[in-house]
Scaffold this motif. Structure first.
Motif, PDB file in Angstrom:
ATOM      1  N   SER A  85       0.811  -1.216   0.000  1.00  0.00           N
ATOM      2  CA  SER A  85       0.000   0.000   0.000  1.00  0.00           C
ATOM      3  C   SER A  85       0.844   1.265   0.000  1.00  0.00           C
ATOM      4  N   ASN A  87       3.193   4.056  -1.656  1.00  0.00           N
ATOM      5  CA  ASN A  87       3.305   4.622  -2.995  1.00  0.00           C
ATOM      6  C   ASN A  87       4.623   4.222  -3.634  1.00  0.00           C
ATOM      7  N   THR A 100       5.461  -4.083  -5.644  1.00  0.00           N
ATOM      8  CA  THR A 100       4.944  -2.952  -6.418  1.00  0.00           C
ATOM      9  C   THR A 100       4.334  -3.445  -7.716  1.00  0.00           C
ATOM     10  N   ASP A 137       0.659   0.548 -10.694  1.00  0.00           N
ATOM     11  CA  ASP A 137       0.816   1.536  -9.624  1.00  0.00           C
ATOM     12  C   ASP A 137       2.082   2.364  -9.821  1.00  0.00           C
ATOM     13  N   ASP A 152       1.398   4.859 -12.647  1.00  0.00           N
ATOM     14  CA  ASP A 152       0.545   5.946 -12.168  1.00  0.00           C
ATOM     15  C   ASP A 152       1.339   6.943 -11.330  1.00  0.00           C
ATOM     16  N   ARG A 202      -6.957   5.728 -11.681  1.00  0.00           N
ATOM     17  CA  ARG A 202      -6.592   5.533 -10.276  1.00  0.00           C
ATOM     18  C   ARG A 202      -5.638   6.648  -9.853  1.00  0.00           C
ATOM     19  N   SER A 211      -2.930   8.696  -7.873  1.00  0.00           N
ATOM     20  CA  SER A 211      -1.772   8.297  -7.073  1.00  0.00           C
ATOM     21  C   SER A 211      -1.393   9.469  -6.173  1.00  0.00           C
TER      22      SER A 211
END
Length: 261
Positions: free
Chosen positions: A15, A17, A128, A132, A135, A223, A225
């Protein structure tokens, strides 16, 4: 198809970044690249191993990702032992091969250094998801969307290339092509995979252009970020590990700036 086989949701790092993970890996890596000494690398590696259980990665997942790096580190260690800096007592001398106190200490420092840089980087990015990461790079670091999405699409196709290589091998064996001569079979199959990859890449590029991926307008993201407090905790922890490693090396008198070698 995703090339990430670890479920990021089962790890607390999943979770975090992706930009925070990148910053944490860079902090540790840059500090360790400033000096070649066993103390800073050893302290950093030890502290990383102490917090490693919090990542909740299985031993099998870690071994699958770390064994190539470990093997490379051992090869570099052996080469440095035989051909590295000569100083102190010489234990073995045969032609160009010389093993001395200086080469042994440098070899240990390089071994620990490679592992200390690689282990946190592998652990951070093993949790990761490529989407993600894309983004975060595009929305937070403001990298060009065309470049980021193209790289993401290419990364997603790595798994397909592995499947294509396996299917090409089975198809060629079924047709009796290159049953003898491994080098000839390898060259032919590699060329066939290269052609297949170009064709798939061309089709993918056309499809992405048709869907507006290259449009000269400000794009939206499905999504968002964002950076959160837990992302800062990871960066602060990495900074603390790097600071402790540097402080221990300076206190022990082993810190040697790499440009001074």
């Amino acid at each position: 198809m995703s090339v990430v086989t670890i479920d990021a949701r089962r790890s607390p790092l999943g979770s975090v970044n992706a930009v925070a993970k990148l910053a944490a890996a860079l902090v540790i890596g840059v500090v360790l690249l400033l000096s070649i000494d066993p103390v800073s690398a050893g302290v950093s590696l030890l502290l990383t191993l102490l917090v490693l259980p919090f990542a909740r990665l299985s031993a099998r997942d870690l071994w699958a990702r770390l064994w190539p790096i470990g093997a490379s580190a051992l090869i570099a260690c052996l080469a440095t032992t035989l051909y590295g800096r000569q100083s102190g007592t010489t234990y073995l001398e045969w032609g160009l091969l010389r093993v001395s106190d200086g080469s042994l200490s440098l070899a240990i420092a390089i071994l620990l250094r490679v592992l200390a840089i690689a282990v946190p980087s592998v652990v951070l990015f093993a949790t990761t998801d490529p989407t993600d990461l894309a983004d975060a790079l595009a929305q937070i670091l403001r990298l060009p969307a065309r470049f980021v999405l193209g790289a993401l699409a290419g990364l997603r196709l790595v798994g397909l290339l592995v499947d294509d290589w396996r299917e090409l091998g089975m198809a060629r064996r079924a047709r009796g092509v290159a049953d003898s001569g491994r080098l000839r079979r390898l060259a032919g199959q590699t060329f066939a995979l290269f052609v297949l990859a170009i064709r798939r890449g061309t089709k993918l590029a056309t499809a992405m252009e048709a869907r507006g991926f290259g449009a000269p307008v400000r794009r939206t993201w499905a999504r968002p970020s964002r950076l959160r407090p837990r992302d800062g905790v990871v960066v602060v922890l990495a900074t603390a590990i790097a600071g402790a490693a540097m402080t221990a090396a300076v206190a022990a008198g082993t810190w040697t700036f790499v440009l001074a070698l």
